[in-house]
Design a protein around this motif. Structure first.
Motif, mmCIF file in Angstrom:
data_model
loop_
_atom_site.group_PDB
_atom_site.id
_atom_site.type_symbol
_atom_site.label_atom_id
_atom_site.label_comp_id
_atom_site.label_asym_id
_atom_site.label_seq_id
_atom_site.Cartn_x
_atom_site.Cartn_y
_atom_site.Cartn_z
ATOM 1 N N SER A 186 0.949 -1.104 0.004
ATOM 2 C CA SER A 186 -0.011 0.148 -0.042
ATOM 3 C C SER A 186 0.771 1.067 -0.055
ATOM 4 O O SER A 186 1.831 1.218 0.597
ATOM 5 N N ARG B 283 0.357 3.961 1.596
ATOM 6 C CA ARG B 283 0.280 4.584 2.849
ATOM 7 C C ARG B 283 0.767 3.597 4.089
ATOM 8 O O ARG B 283 0.699 3.907 5.280
ATOM 9 N N GLU C 35 -6.376 7.773 4.789
ATOM 10 C CA GLU C 35 -6.222 6.630 3.643
ATOM 11 C C GLU C 35 -5.406 5.317 4.152
ATOM 12 O O GLU C 35 -6.126 4.252 3.544
ATOM 13 N N GLN D 118 -7.165 1.699 3.763
ATOM 14 C CA GLN D 118 -6.425 0.433 3.058
ATOM 15 C C GLN D 118 -6.210 -0.552 3.896
ATOM 16 O O GLN D 118 -6.610 -1.631 3.612
ATOM 17 N N ARG E 19 -9.875 -2.205 4.751
ATOM 18 C CA ARG E 19 -10.430 -3.022 3.485
ATOM 19 C C ARG E 19 -9.797 -4.196 3.223
ATOM 20 O O ARG E 19 -10.351 -5.234 2.545
ATOM 21 N N ALA E 20 -8.754 -4.187 3.712
ATOM 22 C CA ALA E 20 -7.996 -5.654 3.451
ATOM 23 C C ALA E 20 -8.078 -6.538 4.499
ATOM 24 O O ALA E 20 -7.644 -7.440 4.593
ATOM 25 N N ASP F 245 -14.427 4.252 5.846
ATOM 26 C CA ASP F 245 -14.492 4.866 4.660
ATOM 27 C C ASP F 245 -15.147 6.396 4.690
ATOM 28 O O ASP F 245 -14.930 7.249 3.907
ATOM 29 N N ARG G 168 -3.717 6.921 -6.550
ATOM 30 C CA ARG G 168 -3.537 5.622 -6.088
ATOM 31 C C ARG G 168 -2.171 5.137 -6.914
ATOM 32 O O ARG G 168 -1.717 5.488 -7.834
ATOM 33 N N ARG H 167 -0.363 0.061 -9.790
ATOM 34 C CA ARG H 167 -0.513 -1.308 -9.507
ATOM 35 C C ARG H 167 0.114 -2.308 -10.167
ATOM 36 O O ARG H 167 -0.279 -2.148 -11.556
ATOM 37 N N ASP I 61 -8.861 -3.363 -7.699
ATOM 38 C CA ASP I 61 -9.366 -2.803 -6.530
ATOM 39 C C ASP I 61 -10.564 -1.747 -6.980
ATOM 40 O O ASP I 61 -10.781 -0.876 -6.118
ATOM 41 N N ASN J 30 -5.354 -7.061 -2.873
ATOM 42 C CA ASN J 30 -3.708 -6.940 -3.068
ATOM 43 C C ASN J 30 -3.004 -7.707 -2.113
ATOM 44 O O ASN J 30 -1.832 -7.497 -1.860
#
Length: 489
Positions: free
Chosen positions: A85, A87, A139, A143, A146-147, A284, A301, A304, A420, A455
């Motif tokens: 990521s 971040r 952010e 991330q 979400r993972a 979010d 972003r 990727r 994503d 990811n």
């Protein structure tokens, strides 16, 4: 280095670990010490010239301390090895010190991390462009969540500022992967950033139960500190502020935020510091409000990699034999891998290495997984046989796409390479067909056998033998009544 200052691991300047030479100390906590380092040997392709070495003393201490330290090291290695990521601080490789002549270092786990210029804790107030900094922290949390992970120890010291002005989250010793709505973490945290329900938590053999809302509370406290230089709860000591947090949570006191907060921020911080976890804002939604208040656009972003290069790690006993499996990682596509039989050098600076060339191969590692797909592998680190899908599959043996080897061979690793941008980007997997929780797994009480966020790449512990999988919006979910009944049964 001053001999008077306590360090979790004291490493002399000039000490060699693999291709790295230790320089000055950067930071130290109760469980680890971080040193600046420069690369003096060849190392794996792509390694930077400067890095930060995080030493965890997993080779010394009492047996009880060792178990705890190894668990902390394993958490951080697992998270940074699986998640990539923009971040999150980057981990290049992990090493194990092998130096019997110096027992205070022998067996220590060393994480080779991206080098930062400093932490938010060391920045004098006021913080330059605090809104942009907080937006990047938000952010990073989004991330992580979400993972399917909870940070567990968000505070200024664990927010790193990079040379280019960007922000990274770091120090994932307390991080935990969600199992349904909860995760389990050691009962250690920083009191000022701990929500009231976790100040005196119930702890079982797996640790304390924690939710993503704990990170949201910590963000609210951190935002108040960054924007005003003060804590949102009154008290001259951490203990007094904990008492104030408890009174507030019970409804015996009100939240009195600083009048110095800029417009828009009091509402955001109140939403983070709701009395109960259920009333706190979701990550979010928090990110959207923070970006609006800060007046910043969504951070671009990071590119990727559709055919990602495997992480820069080596086959080695990461936790000095404490982990059940070694972490095997390629050092680059079509390049030579280095197996460090004795990965620490002596004080005279002489490295001890044995280089073992690995022939280039098109079927090596996770990069075989096609773009916008989820892939399961029969061996660790993306090796062995592979089965890939772009959609859900109710039955791996008789569905539209079959995976014959999974009928009698456990899945050892997974790469969720799904785009994503998709609405459904997580993947949940099950032991039975039709997304059913067939079989019994003492480690997971939820309906799923496991779940991997977008990811994510990594190894699966135990004997995972899933026979179906479905795409989900998030690995954080609330079990259905059927799932609850099945788990009770």
């Amino acid at each position: 280095m001053s001999g008077q200052q306590p360090y979790a691991v004291t490493v002399p300047k000039g000490y060699r670990v693999g291709p790295w030479e230790v320089r000055e100390p950067l930071a130290s906590g109760a469980f680890a010490t971080v040193y600046a380092a420069r690369r003096t040997g060849d190392g794996a392709p792509g390694l930077p010239h400067r890095a930060a070495l995080k030493f965890l003393p997993t080779g010394t201490r009492t047996p009880r301390q060792l178990r705890h330290l190894r668990e902390l090291a394993e958490r951080e290695v697992e998270l940074l090895g699986r998640l990539r990521s923009a971040r999150l601080i980057r981990m290049y490789e992990t090493l194990t010190v092998d130096d019997p002549d110096h027992p205070e270092l022998d067996g220590a786990t060393v994480l080779v991390l991206e080098r930062a210029d400093g932490s938010l804790d060391a920045v004098p107030a006021p913080v330059p462009d605090p809104g942009a900094v907080l937006a990047q922290i938000g952010e990073g949390l989004a991330q992580l969540h979400r993972a399917g992970w909870v940070h567990g120890d968000l505070k200024p010291a664990n927010v790193l500022l990079m040379r280019d002005g960007s922000v990274r989250l770091a120090d994932f010793n307390m991080a935990a992967e969600l199992e349904g709505t909860h995760a389990y973490t050691p009962a250690f945290s920083t009191p000022d950033y701990t929500p009231p329900e976790l100040l005196w938590p119930e702890v079982d053999e797996r640790g304390a139960r924690i939710r993503p809302s704990a990170d949201v509370w910590a963000f609210g406290v951190l935002a108040h500190v960054v924007l005003t230089g003060t804590f949102p709860l009154p008290g001259g000591t951490a203990e007094a502020r904990c008492d104030a947090a408890s009174r507030y949570a019970r409804g015996a006191d009100e939240l009195r935020l600083s009048p110095a907060l800029p417009d828009g921020w009091p509402e955001i911080i109140r939403a983070c510091l709701a009395r109960t976890h259920a009333d706190r804002i979701g990550t979010d939604a928090l990110l959207r409000r923070v970006e609006e208040a800060a007046g910043v656009a969504r951070s671009p972003r990071s590119p990727r990699l559709r055919r990602p290069r495997p992480p820069f790690r080596r086959r080695h006993p990461v936790l000095a034999g404490a982990l059940a499996t070694a972490l095997l990682v390629a050092s680059g596509l079509g390049t030579a891998a280095v197996v460090a039989n004795r990965q620490a050098a002596r004080y005279d600076g002489t490295p001890v290495y044995e280089a073992v060339p690995v022939a280039p191969a098109s079927d090596y590692g996770y990069h075989r997984c096609p773009a916008d797909s989820v892939c399961f592998f029969s061996e660790h680190n993306g090796h062995g046989e592979m089965c890939s899908w772009q959609e859900s599959d109710r039955d791996w043996q008789s569905g539209n796409r079959t995976c014959p080897w999974a009928a009698d061979h456990p899945v050892r690793s997974i790469f969720n390479n799904i785009d994503d941008d998709r609405q459904l980007s997580g993947v949940a997997y099950y032991r039975g067909t039709d997304f059913s929780p067939a079989g019994f797994d003492r480690q997971r009480k939820s309906q799923r056998t496991g779940c991997s966020g977008v990811n994510s790449m990594g190894n699966l512990a135990g004997t995972y033998a899933p026979l179906s999988h479905e795409l989900v919006s998030s690995c954080s979910y609330r079990p259905s009544m059927w799932g609850v009944l099945v788990s009770l049964w």
